[in-house]
Design a protein around this motif. Sequence first.
Motif, short mmCIF file in Angstrom:
data_model
loop_
_atom_site.label_atom_id
_atom_site.label_comp_id
_atom_site.label_asym_id
_atom_site.label_seq_id
_atom_site.Cartn_x
_atom_site.Cartn_y
_atom_site.Cartn_z
N MET A 1 0.22 115.19 47.69
CA MET A 1 -0.21 116.52 48.16
C MET A 1 -1.04 117.23 47.09
O MET A 1 -2.07 117.82 47.33
CB MET A 1 1.03 117.34 48.53
CG MET A 1 0.70 118.70 49.13
SD MET A 1 0.04 118.51 50.80
CE MET A 1 -0.06 120.20 51.31
N LYS A 2 -0.54 117.17 45.84
CA LYS A 2 -1.26 117.80 44.74
C LYS A 2 -2.59 117.12 44.48
O LYS A 2 -3.57 117.75 44.16
CB LYS A 2 -0.40 117.79 43.46
CG LYS A 2 0.79 118.73 43.55
CD LYS A 2 1.57 118.72 42.25
CE LYS A 2 2.75 119.67 42.30
NZ LYS A 2 3.54 119.65 41.06
N GLN A 3 -2.59 115.78 44.64
CA GLN A 3 -3.83 115.05 44.42
C GLN A 3 -4.87 115.43 45.47
O GLN A 3 -6.05 115.57 45.19
CB GLN A 3 -3.56 113.54 44.45
CG GLN A 3 -2.78 113.07 43.21
CD GLN A 3 -2.51 111.58 43.28
OE1 GLN A 3 -2.67 110.96 44.33
NE2 GLN A 3 -2.09 111.01 42.17
N ASP A 4 -4.40 115.59 46.74
CA ASP A 4 -5.31 115.98 47.80
C ASP A 4 -5.90 117.36 47.52
O ASP A 4 -7.08 117.60 47.73
CB ASP A 4 -4.56 116.00 49.14
CG ASP A 4 -4.15 114.60 49.58
OD1 ASP A 4 -4.75 113.64 49.06
OD2 ASP A 4 -3.23 114.48 50.41
N ASN A 5 -5.06 118.29 47.04
CA ASN A 5 -5.54 119.63 46.74
C ASN A 5 -6.56 119.61 45.62
O ASN A 5 -7.56 120.32 45.63
CB ASN A 5 -4.36 120.55 46.35
CG ASN A 5 -3.48 120.88 47.55
OD1 ASN A 5 -3.93 120.80 48.68
ND2 ASN A 5 -2.22 121.22 47.29
N ALA A 6 -6.28 118.77 44.59
CA ALA A 6 -7.20 118.68 43.46
C ALA A 6 -8.54 118.12 43.90
O ALA A 6 -9.60 118.56 43.48
CB ALA A 6 -6.58 117.83 42.36
N ALA A 7 -8.45 117.09 44.82
CA ALA A 7 -9.69 116.48 45.29
C ALA A 7 -10.47 117.45 46.17
O ALA A 7 -11.68 117.49 46.16
CB ALA A 7 -9.35 115.20 46.07
N ALA A 8 -9.72 118.24 46.96
CA ALA A 8 -10.38 119.19 47.85
C ALA A 8 -10.98 120.35 47.08
O ALA A 8 -11.95 120.95 47.50
CB ALA A 8 -9.38 119.69 48.89
N ASP A 9 -10.38 120.72 45.96
CA ASP A 9 -10.85 121.85 45.17
C ASP A 9 -10.94 121.46 43.70
O ASP A 9 -10.06 121.81 42.90
CB ASP A 9 -9.90 123.04 45.36
CG ASP A 9 -10.44 124.30 44.67
OD1 ASP A 9 -11.62 124.29 44.28
OD2 ASP A 9 -9.68 125.27 44.56
N PRO A 10 -11.98 120.72 43.32
CA PRO A 10 -12.10 120.28 41.93
C PRO A 10 -12.33 121.42 40.95
O PRO A 10 -12.18 121.24 39.75
CB PRO A 10 -13.32 119.34 41.98
CG PRO A 10 -14.12 119.80 43.15
CD PRO A 10 -13.11 120.27 44.15
N LEU B 1 -16.71 129.53 34.03
CA LEU B 1 -17.08 128.42 33.14
C LEU B 1 -16.09 127.28 33.24
O LEU B 1 -16.48 126.10 33.28
CB LEU B 1 -17.17 128.93 31.70
CG LEU B 1 -18.34 129.85 31.37
CD1 LEU B 1 -18.20 130.40 29.95
CD2 LEU B 1 -19.67 129.11 31.51
N CYS B 2 -14.80 127.60 33.28
CA CYS B 2 -13.77 126.56 33.39
C CYS B 2 -13.88 125.85 34.74
O CYS B 2 -13.72 124.62 34.81
CB CYS B 2 -12.38 127.17 33.24
SG CYS B 2 -11.96 127.67 31.56
N ALA B 3 -14.16 126.60 35.80
CA ALA B 3 -14.30 125.99 37.12
C ALA B 3 -15.49 125.04 37.17
O ALA B 3 -15.41 123.95 37.73
CB ALA B 3 -14.45 127.08 38.18
N GLU C 1 -15.39 121.02 37.80
CA GLU C 1 -16.19 120.39 38.85
C GLU C 1 -17.04 119.25 38.28
O GLU C 1 -17.12 118.16 38.87
CB GLU C 1 -17.08 121.43 39.52
CG GLU C 1 -17.86 120.91 40.71
CD GLU C 1 -18.65 122.01 41.39
OE1 GLU C 1 -18.77 121.98 42.62
OE2 GLU C 1 -19.17 122.90 40.67
N GLU C 2 -17.68 119.49 37.13
CA GLU C 2 -18.51 118.46 36.51
C GLU C 2 -17.67 117.29 36.02
O GLU C 2 -18.08 116.13 36.11
CB GLU C 2 -19.30 119.07 35.35
CG GLU C 2 -20.36 120.07 35.82
CD GLU C 2 -21.09 120.72 34.66
OE1 GLU C 2 -20.65 120.53 33.50
OE2 GLU C 2 -22.08 121.44 34.90
N ALA C 3 -16.47 117.60 35.50
CA ALA C 3 -15.57 116.53 35.04
C ALA C 3 -15.11 115.68 36.21
O ALA C 3 -15.03 114.44 36.11
CB ALA C 3 -14.37 117.14 34.32
N ALA C 4 -14.82 116.33 37.35
CA ALA C 4 -14.40 115.58 38.54
C ALA C 4 -15.54 114.70 39.06
O ALA C 4 -15.32 113.56 39.47
CB ALA C 4 -13.95 116.56 39.63
#
Length: 333
Positions: free
Chosen positions: A1-10, A312-314, A318-321
Amino acid sequence: MKQDNAAADPRKLTALQHLFCGGLAGTVARTITSPLDVVKILFQTQFDPIKSGTTGRFSGFFGAFNVIYREEGVRAFWKGNGAAVVRLFPYSAIKFAFYERIRQWAKHHDGSNMAHVVHLVGGGLSAVTASLIVYPLDVVKTRLTIQHMMAGSPHAPVAEKAYKGILDCLMKVGREEGLRALYRGVVPSTIGFFIYEGGTFFWYEAFKIYLPRLYEHERQSTAVHFVSGSLAGCFAQTFSYPLDVVRKRLHAQSNHAGMLGASRYKGSMDCLMQIVRREGWLGLYKGTTANIAKVMPFAALQFVAYEQCKRLCATYNEEAALARTLSQPQPAP
């Protein structure tokens, strides 16, 4: 679930990133507005009743700047800033991170209909939690700020400083006055922090939504964050300021040169009543001009710095993802 959220909102920030952004925002805002805070504290800790045409030792808001500069120089406007930053970085970090957790919890539990309550209560609780953790450093900041200007004579500064720095002040207060002295004024402080910070978050979130609609802008700009923070700080401090005066008086109770005396006040209520009786109701608003002049840019700069740091962190997340995605081996055609 957490992985899906991370993927959906990098772009989603981690708890550590929220801590860093909050701490950085508080530090930047406090350092820039330090001269105004110094003037405010000196007004709060003088006993002269406010009468027409007089404000005690200092002849008004701008007169205080002249006195401080003439007697101590430019560096005096950053007295206690080291203690303030040491206190404010963890305070702001915990405050913003805890506030974000409360917002996420409310969002997860469908608290959208109670958004304003969440902002008010969440902001207040996060501030109370943070303040209790770093409270002794607030006492230290007050004492380091006033120790030179508060004299036995109302018109002459003390010749020798009671404290050499942050650690020296902490050690002396703990050794000579007991650990309880490091939490003197904690009750009005807790109430005041809840009212001020809860109100600040409440008004900031409200203005942040209302102002773009007022000027028919779809996106929130840095200017919107600045104005929203400034107005939020001004509105919130109106209700919490008397408790801040009581807190500063209790912090400054000590027999050391330049302090207010060890037994002047028996507690928070006694301090409040003595101020009203001896200095009038206006005594509870001493330094309010300096405070408004300080709170408005402080709150504005704090929220602007926090929003920019989050952005900046966001972007970094996003770039790291994206980089991780591109580095993964592609399936064979």
